[in-house]
Write a protein that holds these residues in place. Structure first.
Motif, PDB file in Angstrom:
ATOM      1  N   THR A  59       0.788  -1.231   0.265  1.00  0.00           N
ATOM      2  CA  THR A  59       0.048  -0.008   0.035  1.00  0.00           C
ATOM      3  C   THR A  59       0.749   1.144   0.038  1.00  0.00           C
ATOM      4  O   THR A  59       0.456   2.304  -0.550  1.00  0.00           O
ATOM      5  CB  THR A  59      -0.939  -0.213   1.253  1.00  0.00           C
ATOM      6  OG1 THR A  59      -0.107  -0.060   2.446  1.00  0.00           O
ATOM      7  CG2 THR A  59      -1.853  -1.146   1.183  1.00  0.00           C
ATOM      8  N   THR A  60       2.095   1.115   0.492  1.00  0.00           N
ATOM      9  CA  THR A  60       2.881   2.377   0.745  1.00  0.00           C
ATOM     10  C   THR A  60       4.386   1.982  -0.107  1.00  0.00           C
ATOM     11  O   THR A  60       4.778   0.836   0.478  1.00  0.00           O
ATOM     12  CB  THR A  60       3.073   2.682   2.181  1.00  0.00           C
ATOM     13  OG1 THR A  60       2.086   3.177   2.776  1.00  0.00           O
ATOM     14  CG2 THR A  60       4.041   3.839   2.055  1.00  0.00           C
ATOM     15  N   ILE A  61       4.668   2.795  -0.947  1.00  0.00           N
ATOM     16  CA  ILE A  61       6.175   2.652  -1.350  1.00  0.00           C
ATOM     17  C   ILE A  61       7.039   3.891  -0.976  1.00  0.00           C
ATOM     18  O   ILE A  61       6.434   5.056  -1.336  1.00  0.00           O
ATOM     19  CB  ILE A  61       6.166   2.482  -3.021  1.00  0.00           C
ATOM     20  CG1 ILE A  61       5.278   1.223  -3.338  1.00  0.00           C
ATOM     21  CG2 ILE A  61       7.538   2.443  -3.672  1.00  0.00           C
ATOM     22  CD1 ILE A  61       5.186   0.911  -4.807  1.00  0.00           C
ATOM     23  N   LEU A  62       8.239   3.647  -0.489  1.00  0.00           N
ATOM     24  CA  LEU A  62       8.912   4.701  -0.265  1.00  0.00           C
ATOM     25  C   LEU A  62      10.336   4.546  -1.016  1.00  0.00           C
ATOM     26  O   LEU A  62      10.785   3.268  -1.202  1.00  0.00           O
ATOM     27  CB  LEU A  62       9.405   4.600   1.218  1.00  0.00           C
ATOM     28  CG  LEU A  62       8.242   5.058   2.160  1.00  0.00           C
ATOM     29  CD1 LEU A  62       8.482   4.653   3.702  1.00  0.00           C
ATOM     30  CD2 LEU A  62       7.566   6.240   2.033  1.00  0.00           C
ATOM     31  N   LYS A  63      10.862   5.545  -1.492  1.00  0.00           N
ATOM     32  CA  LYS A  63      12.134   5.625  -2.313  1.00  0.00           C
ATOM     33  C   LYS A  63      13.228   6.481  -1.484  1.00  0.00           C
ATOM     34  O   LYS A  63      12.580   7.631  -1.153  1.00  0.00           O
ATOM     35  CB  LYS A  63      11.939   5.752  -3.712  1.00  0.00           C
ATOM     36  CG  LYS A  63      11.128   4.757  -4.371  1.00  0.00           C
ATOM     37  CD  LYS A  63      11.145   4.975  -5.784  1.00  0.00           C
ATOM     38  CE  LYS A  63      10.071   3.715  -6.296  1.00  0.00           C
ATOM     39  NZ  LYS A  63      10.252   3.990  -7.847  1.00  0.00           N
ATOM     40  N   ALA A  64      14.402   6.296  -1.543  1.00  0.00           N
ATOM     41  CA  ALA A  64      15.233   6.986  -1.001  1.00  0.00           C
ATOM     42  C   ALA A  64      15.396   8.536  -1.390  1.00  0.00           C
ATOM     43  O   ALA A  64      15.163   8.680  -2.636  1.00  0.00           O
ATOM     44  CB  ALA A  64      16.753   6.285  -0.956  1.00  0.00           C
ATOM     45  N   THR A  65      15.437   9.658  -0.612  1.00  0.00           N
ATOM     46  CA  THR A  65      15.498  10.838  -1.070  1.00  0.00           C
ATOM     47  C   THR A  65      16.936  11.438  -0.847  1.00  0.00           C
ATOM     48  O   THR A  65      17.308  12.610  -1.280  1.00  0.00           O
ATOM     49  CB  THR A  65      14.293  11.758  -0.302  1.00  0.00           C
ATOM     50  OG1 THR A  65      14.938  11.809   1.060  1.00  0.00           O
ATOM     51  CG2 THR A  65      13.016  11.189  -0.208  1.00  0.00           C
ATOM     52  N   HIS A  66      17.736  10.644  -0.494  1.00  0.00           N
ATOM     53  CA  HIS A  66      19.134  11.107  -0.044  1.00  0.00           C
ATOM     54  C   HIS A  66      19.051  12.247   0.808  1.00  0.00           C
ATOM     55  O   HIS A  66      20.039  13.428   0.769  1.00  0.00           O
ATOM     56  CB  HIS A  66      19.766  11.281  -1.340  1.00  0.00           C
ATOM     57  CG  HIS A  66      19.811  10.022  -2.117  1.00  0.00           C
ATOM     58  ND1 HIS A  66      20.339   8.953  -1.561  1.00  0.00           N
ATOM     59  CD2 HIS A  66      19.528   9.775  -3.146  1.00  0.00           C
ATOM     60  CE1 HIS A  66      20.423   7.903  -2.379  1.00  0.00           C
ATOM     61  NE2 HIS A  66      20.071   8.461  -3.532  1.00  0.00           N
ATOM     62  N   SER A  67      18.187  12.201   2.012  1.00  0.00           N
ATOM     63  CA  SER A  67      18.156  13.414   2.756  1.00  0.00           C
ATOM     64  C   SER A  67      17.879  12.751   4.276  1.00  0.00           C
ATOM     65  O   SER A  67      17.899  11.529   4.380  1.00  0.00           O
ATOM     66  CB  SER A  67      16.973  14.407   2.663  1.00  0.00           C
ATOM     67  OG  SER A  67      15.518  13.696   2.605  1.00  0.00           O
ATOM     68  N   ASP A  68      17.755  13.730   5.282  1.00  0.00           N
ATOM     69  CA  ASP A  68      17.541  13.065   6.650  1.00  0.00           C
ATOM     70  C   ASP A  68      16.289  12.196   6.663  1.00  0.00           C
ATOM     71  O   ASP A  68      15.940  11.610   7.751  1.00  0.00           O
ATOM     72  CB  ASP A  68      17.503  14.168   7.584  1.00  0.00           C
ATOM     73  CG  ASP A  68      18.910  14.588   7.943  1.00  0.00           C
ATOM     74  OD1 ASP A  68      19.750  13.863   7.422  1.00  0.00           O
ATOM     75  OD2 ASP A  68      19.188  15.592   8.645  1.00  0.00           O
ATOM     76  N   GLN A  69      15.297  12.429   5.565  1.00  0.00           N
ATOM     77  CA  GLN A  69      13.840  11.926   5.750  1.00  0.00           C
ATOM     78  C   GLN A  69      13.885  10.321   5.560  1.00  0.00           C
ATOM     79  O   GLN A  69      13.256   9.675   5.903  1.00  0.00           O
ATOM     80  CB  GLN A  69      13.144  12.343   4.597  1.00  0.00           C
ATOM     81  CG  GLN A  69      12.570  13.886   4.643  1.00  0.00           C
ATOM     82  CD  GLN A  69      11.857  14.164   3.739  1.00  0.00           C
ATOM     83  OE1 GLN A  69      11.561  13.583   2.460  1.00  0.00           O
ATOM     84  NE2 GLN A  69      11.349  15.480   3.356  1.00  0.00           N
TER      85      GLN A  69
END
Length: 127
Positions: A59-69
């Motif tokens: 349901t959720t997809i996250l990808k690297a933002t190359h930040s502290d997030q």
């Protein structure tokens, strides 16, 4: 003479401090019945951190933002043969995560959700 002993004792104790096991650093993959994810454990100016590089639970997809997030665990601390979340470990009797090195290419990870352990097996990601 007392200064010499003090220096020797200081050097001895500082050399006895455990340094992190270098095998923990790198890219890791986990796949179970609930989600797939890629994590990166690295040494930063903050200490040892784990970052989410990719996550998909259907349901959720996250990808690297190359930040502290991307930071999943801001501070891992070596304690009694395993790595624990230093932030929650300092304030709770049971840290939110425990990571034990199984071998060069695998980790045993225990997460605690509502004080119940969830065991995972992470493998080294090889591209």
């Amino acid at each position: 003479m007392n200064k010499t002993y003090l220096i020797l004792i200081t050097v001895f104790f500082s050399s006895c401090q455990k340094s992190p096991d270098e095998r923990i650093f790198g890219d890791w993959k986990v796949a179970n019945n609930y989600y797939t994810a890629d994590y990166k454990i690295e040494r930063t100016e903050r200490g040892i951190t784990a970052k989410v590089m990719y996550y998909d639970d259907g349901t959720t997809i996250l990808k690297a933002t190359h930040s502290d997030q991307d930071i999943y665990i801001p501070s891992l601390h070596y304690k009694d043969g395993e790595y624990v979340d230093a932030v929650s470990g300092a304030t709770q009797q049971t840290p939110s995560i425990r990571i034990k090195i199984r071998n060069t290419d695998s980790l045993d990870v225990t997460k605690y959700v509502m004080h119940k352990p969830i065991k995972e097996y992470w493998t080294r990601k090889i591209d």
